[in-house]
Every structure is written in structure tokens, then in C-alpha cells.
Motif scaffolding. Structure first.
Motif, PDB file in Angstrom:
ATOM      1  N   THR A 194       0.834  -1.208   0.000  1.00 57.53           N
ATOM      2  CA  THR A 194       0.000   0.000   0.000  1.00 57.53           C
ATOM      3  C   THR A 194       0.863   1.250   0.000  1.00 57.53           C
ATOM      4  O   THR A 194       0.603   2.202  -0.751  1.00 57.53           O
ATOM      5  CB  THR A 194      -0.913  -0.001   1.229  1.00 57.53           C
ATOM      6  OG1 THR A 194      -1.686  -1.199   1.259  1.00 57.53           O
ATOM      7  CG2 THR A 194      -1.855   1.197   1.205  1.00 57.53           C
ATOM      8  N   ARG A 195       1.889   1.258   0.830  1.00 59.80           N
ATOM      9  CA  ARG A 195       2.784   2.411   0.902  1.00 59.80           C
ATOM     10  C   ARG A 195       3.495   2.647  -0.433  1.00 59.80           C
ATOM     11  O   ARG A 195       3.648   3.795  -0.876  1.00 59.80           O
ATOM     12  CB  ARG A 195       3.812   2.182   2.013  1.00 59.80           C
ATOM     13  CG  ARG A 195       4.671   3.398   2.312  1.00 59.80           C
ATOM     14  CD  ARG A 195       5.656   3.125   3.434  1.00 59.80           C
ATOM     15  NE  ARG A 195       4.966   2.931   4.709  1.00 59.80           N
ATOM     16  CZ  ARG A 195       4.811   1.764   5.293  1.00 59.80           C
ATOM     17  NH1 ARG A 195       5.277   0.648   4.739  1.00 59.80           N
ATOM     18  NH2 ARG A 195       4.181   1.657   6.452  1.00 59.80           N
ATOM     19  N   ALA A 196       3.904   1.585  -1.111  1.00 61.23           N
ATOM     20  CA  ALA A 196       4.576   1.725  -2.399  1.00 61.23           C
ATOM     21  C   ALA A 196       3.637   2.263  -3.466  1.00 61.23           C
ATOM     22  O   ALA A 196       4.020   3.135  -4.266  1.00 61.23           O
ATOM     23  CB  ALA A 196       5.145   0.371  -2.826  1.00 61.23           C
ATOM     24  N   PHE A 197       2.395   1.779  -3.503  1.00 56.88           N
ATOM     25  CA  PHE A 197       1.423   2.260  -4.492  1.00 56.88           C
ATOM     26  C   PHE A 197       1.125   3.743  -4.274  1.00 56.88           C
ATOM     27  O   PHE A 197       1.016   4.506  -5.234  1.00 56.88           O
ATOM     28  CB  PHE A 197       0.143   1.436  -4.401  1.00 56.88           C
ATOM     29  CG  PHE A 197       0.124   0.259  -5.330  1.00 56.88           C
ATOM     30  CD1 PHE A 197      -0.847   0.142  -6.303  1.00 56.88           C
ATOM     31  CD2 PHE A 197       1.079  -0.739  -5.233  1.00 56.88           C
ATOM     32  CE1 PHE A 197      -0.876  -0.947  -7.165  1.00 56.88           C
ATOM     33  CE2 PHE A 197       1.068  -1.822  -6.083  1.00 56.88           C
ATOM     34  CZ  PHE A 197       0.096  -1.941  -7.059  1.00 56.88           C
ATOM     35  N   VAL A 198       0.987   4.150  -3.015  1.00 60.17           N
ATOM     36  CA  VAL A 198       0.699   5.555  -2.732  1.00 60.17           C
ATOM     37  C   VAL A 198       1.888   6.434  -3.091  1.00 60.17           C
ATOM     38  O   VAL A 198       1.746   7.501  -3.710  1.00 60.17           O
ATOM     39  CB  VAL A 198       0.320   5.723  -1.249  1.00 60.17           C
ATOM     40  CG1 VAL A 198       0.199   7.196  -0.888  1.00 60.17           C
ATOM     41  CG2 VAL A 198      -0.994   5.009  -0.953  1.00 60.17           C
ATOM     42  N   ALA A 199       3.103   6.004  -2.724  1.00 58.63           N
ATOM     43  CA  ALA A 199       4.295   6.809  -2.980  1.00 58.63           C
ATOM     44  C   ALA A 199       4.558   6.959  -4.475  1.00 58.63           C
ATOM     45  O   ALA A 199       4.999   8.024  -4.935  1.00 58.63           O
ATOM     46  CB  ALA A 199       5.505   6.181  -2.288  1.00 58.63           C
ATOM     47  N   ALA A 200       4.292   5.898  -5.239  1.00 56.07           N
ATOM     48  CA  ALA A 200       4.534   5.943  -6.678  1.00 56.07           C
ATOM     49  C   ALA A 200       3.349   6.472  -7.468  1.00 56.07           C
ATOM     50  O   ALA A 200       3.414   6.532  -8.700  1.00 56.07           O
ATOM     51  CB  ALA A 200       4.896   4.550  -7.179  1.00 56.07           C
ATOM     52  N   ASN A 201       2.260   6.828  -6.765  1.00 56.27           N
ATOM     53  CA  ASN A 201       1.058   7.361  -7.417  1.00 56.27           C
ATOM     54  C   ASN A 201       0.506   6.373  -8.447  1.00 56.27           C
ATOM     55  O   ASN A 201       0.112   6.741  -9.549  1.00 56.27           O
ATOM     56  CB  ASN A 201       1.354   8.712  -8.082  1.00 56.27           C
ATOM     57  CG  ASN A 201       0.087   9.494  -8.369  1.00 56.27           C
ATOM     58  OD1 ASN A 201      -0.939   9.284  -7.735  1.00 56.27           O
ATOM     59  ND2 ASN A 201       0.144  10.382  -9.334  1.00 56.27           N
ATOM     60  N   ILE A 202       0.487   5.096  -8.073  1.00 52.29           N
ATOM     61  CA  ILE A 202      -0.043   4.049  -8.947  1.00 52.29           C
ATOM     62  C   ILE A 202      -1.541   3.900  -8.673  1.00 52.29           C
ATOM     63  O   ILE A 202      -1.937   3.771  -7.518  1.00 52.29           O
ATOM     64  CB  ILE A 202       0.668   2.705  -8.702  1.00 52.29           C
ATOM     65  CG1 ILE A 202       2.169   2.854  -8.974  1.00 52.29           C
ATOM     66  CG2 ILE A 202       0.082   1.606  -9.573  1.00 52.29           C
ATOM     67  CD1 ILE A 202       2.961   1.609  -8.661  1.00 52.29           C
ATOM     68  N   PRO A 203      -2.384   3.912  -9.697  1.00 48.23           N
ATOM     69  CA  PRO A 203      -3.831   3.754  -9.469  1.00 48.23           C
ATOM     70  C   PRO A 203      -4.132   2.429  -8.784  1.00 48.23           C
ATOM     71  O   PRO A 203      -3.483   1.405  -9.046  1.00 48.23           O
ATOM     72  CB  PRO A 203      -4.419   3.809 -10.883  1.00 48.23           C
ATOM     73  CG  PRO A 203      -3.395   4.514 -11.703  1.00 48.23           C
ATOM     74  CD  PRO A 203      -2.069   4.161 -11.116  1.00 48.23           C
TER      75      PRO A 203
END
Length: 336
Positions: free
Chosen positions: A87-96
Motif C-alpha cells: 500500500t505504501r509503495a502504491f501511494v508513494a509511486a502514485n499508482i492507481p
């Protein structure tokens, strides 16, 4: 006889109050660790067993096993940590979020991460709030008891919704601080009351409602009328607040005034752009014949820095566009 049995049972249970590892069902005394039946004739038999080498070895083995279970993460804990990190990686990378439902991506993650990949709803419902609270905690730790500055801007998204963003940072005499985005919210309407409410709520969420009003010193916005009107409203909550408008927006207004004062220059740049820059075939011909001459800057009329940069170098742009037009005219004459 029943009375003697009852008295004996009561006596044995009194013995076992000192030894929690033993159990007694009314007939036998059983030691759970060693899985062994103990004599119930005398209390000293219990003491002898506890002090024996076999008992000590079994007890030590049990303690080591308990420590191992406590220190080693379980599969459920590993999965929970993986989900949180994902979750943290998706948010940091702005991945939908819907990207995780892509079957190719799921297979890739399962193959190389050796983990079960959760669904989008699992991450959103169970882990997003956790990451948000951890991020707010890290921002609070970075700011500490320092004085802070606040910057707010409003824009519209592709669906024409009004989105407000708030950035904060600590005021340090040692140099500039790291800005933190603490609040993003959709506004039903854009006015001074909505901006003031948005800033106040954002600061309260940052400090968990325990904000020191005297610590908010600087409020930086653009020069929009509703931003200017929001500053006095906020000053009632934060008495030490000072409102400043962004320098880039001020310079942009100066640039707009310059553009309005020179309509012929503006028309010349615009018309040249229409007849040349929007024709890929002409650009290709120009690059073939003049490979050492770069195309001039694209004239951009927008808010903020691009417009300011354009009109601060207006003479340079005129020179480049004039040279471009002359070279193009020469090329036409040669072809004729």
C-alpha cells in the motif's frame, strides 16, 4: 472412606497451589511439561520431581520454544506487513489502485514476491488508513514544537472539481525545511470561508486537535481575491499569522500587463506560431536546411512561471522568431 478421599483431595490441591504446572483430576497428579504421572503420596515427591534434571531440561526446552514463537514472525504477520508495504509503495509511486487487479501484474508479484496479492478493496479498507496515520505521525515528529508555515492552493481536476491542497513546513533558522502535503480535499465551492475552513481542519488533523495557535506564523497563497479574503478569517484563530502572496504570481501579473501594453508584439508571436509551429512539414523542412539553428521557445500564456519567463525574455524571443522567419523566407525564395 469417602471422607478420607475428600480430605486427601483437598490436601493435594493445597500442595498444587505452589506448582501451577501440575494438574489434578481427583485421581492422579499429572505434569503437563513432562507428560508424566506423579506420585500423590507425599508433597516431597512433587518437590523432588521439580528439582530433577529431567524436569529442568523439559522446562528449558519449553522456554526456548516460547521465545522462538514470540520472536519469529508468523505467516499472518508477514502477510500484514507485506500488504502495508505494498500500500505504501502504491501511494508513494502514485499508482492507481485498479492496477493491482491487472492479472499480469498480480502474476508478476506473486511469482517474485512469493506472497498472496490482496485485492484493491482489501488494501483500501484495511491498510490505507494505517499508512495515512503513520505518515501524519512522521510529519508531527519532523515538525515537533517548531513554528510552521502553511501554503494553500486550489486547482481543478479533469472532471472540473475544485481541489484544494495544503502544504506545511517548519520555520528553521538553519535553512529551508522539507514541505509536507498534509491535506487534499474537494471543495463544493471556492470562496474565502471554504479556504479558511479547509486550512483550519487540516491543521487540526495534523496536530490531532492539540495545535498551539501561536506556532502558525506564515500563510502563503496566490493573489486570488478569495485567498486574500481568507487570511483575516484565519487570523482570528491564529493571532500571529502573517499572510504573504506568492512572488511568482505577482511577477506573472506584471508580465500580463506587459503583454497587454504591446499588442503588436503579442500578435506577431501568435501569428508566427500559427503559420509555422503548428505545421510539422514546415518544421521538418527547416530542420533539414538549418540543422544548427534551434527552434525558438514556444510562447505559453499561463498562470505563474511560464508566462513570466516568456515575457522577461521577450526581446530574445523576438530575435529568435525574427531570425526563424527570415530563414524561412530565404528558403522559399530559393525554391522559387
Amino acid at each position: 472412606m469417602p471422607k478420607n478421599i475428600s480430605a486427601k483431595s483437598t490436601l493435594i490441591r493445597q500442595w498444587l497451589t505452589e506448582y501451577s504446572e501440575f494438574t489434578y483430576d481427583g485421581k492422579i497428579i499429572f505434569y503437563k511439561i513432562c507428560s508424566k504421572q506423579i506420585s500423590q503420596e507425599k508433597k516431597c515427591h512433587l518437590k523432588q520431581h521439580v528439582q530433577g534434571a529431567a524436569h529442568k531440561a523439559k522446562a528449558q526446552q519449553k522456554n526456548q520454544l516460547q521465545q522462538t514463537l514470540l520472536t519469529q514472525p508468523t505467516s499472518s504477520n508477514l502477510s500484514s506487513n507485506f500488504y502495508a508495504d505494498l500500500t505504501r509503495a502504491f501511494v508513494a509511486a502514485n499508482i492507481p489502485w485498479n492496477a493491482i487487479e491487472n492479472p499480469v501484474l498480480r502474476q508478476f508479484l506473486q511469482k517474485y514476491c512469493k506472497q498472496n496479492i490482496p485485492s484493491e478493496s482489501t488494501l483500501r479498507k484495511n491498510y490505507l488508513d494505517r499508512i495515512y496515520n503513520e505518515t501524519l505521525a512522521s510529519i508531527r515528529e519532523d515538525i515537533g514544537d517548531s513554528y510552521i508555515w502553511v501554503s494553500v492552493d486550489e486547482t481543478s481536476d479533469p472532471m472540473n472539481r475544485y481541489i484544494a491542497n495544503m502544504v506545511v513546513g517548519k520555520l528553521s533558522p538553519d535553512g529551508p525545511s522539507i514541505p509536507h502535503l498534509v491535506c487534499v480535499k474537494e471543495l463544493s465551492k471556492v470562496n474565502s470561508q471554504a479556504i479558511a475552513y479547509f486550512v483550519n481542519k487540516g491543521l487540526q488533523s495534523l496536530y490531532s486537535g492539540n495545535i498551539d495557535d501561536s506556532k502558525v506564523l506564515l500563510f502563503c497563497t496566490d493573489a486570488a481575491s478569495y485567498m486574500v479574503a481568507a487570511a483575516p478569517l484565519l487570523k482570528t484563530f491564529y493571532p500571529n499569522l502573517t499572510h504573504v502572496t506568492c512572488l511568482a504570481h505577482g511577477l506573472h501579473r506584471v508580465s500580463e500587463t506587459i503583454r497587454n501594453e504591446f499588442p503588436l508584439v503579442n500578435s506577431f508571436i501568435s501569428n508566427t506560431k500559427k503559420c509555422f509551429c503548428k505545421a510539422p512539414s514546415r518544421i521538418s523542412i527547416f530542420r533539414e536546411n538549418f540543422p544548427d539553428i534551434s527552434l525558438p521557445h514556444q510562447p505559453v500564456v499561463t498562470r505563474g512561471e511560464p508566462g513570466f519567463s516568456q515575457w522577461c525574455i521577450i526581446l530574445s524571443i523576438l530575435k529568435k522568431w525574427s531570425q526563424l522567419l527570415i530563414n524561412y523566407l530565404k528558403l522559399i525564395v530559393q525554391r522559387v
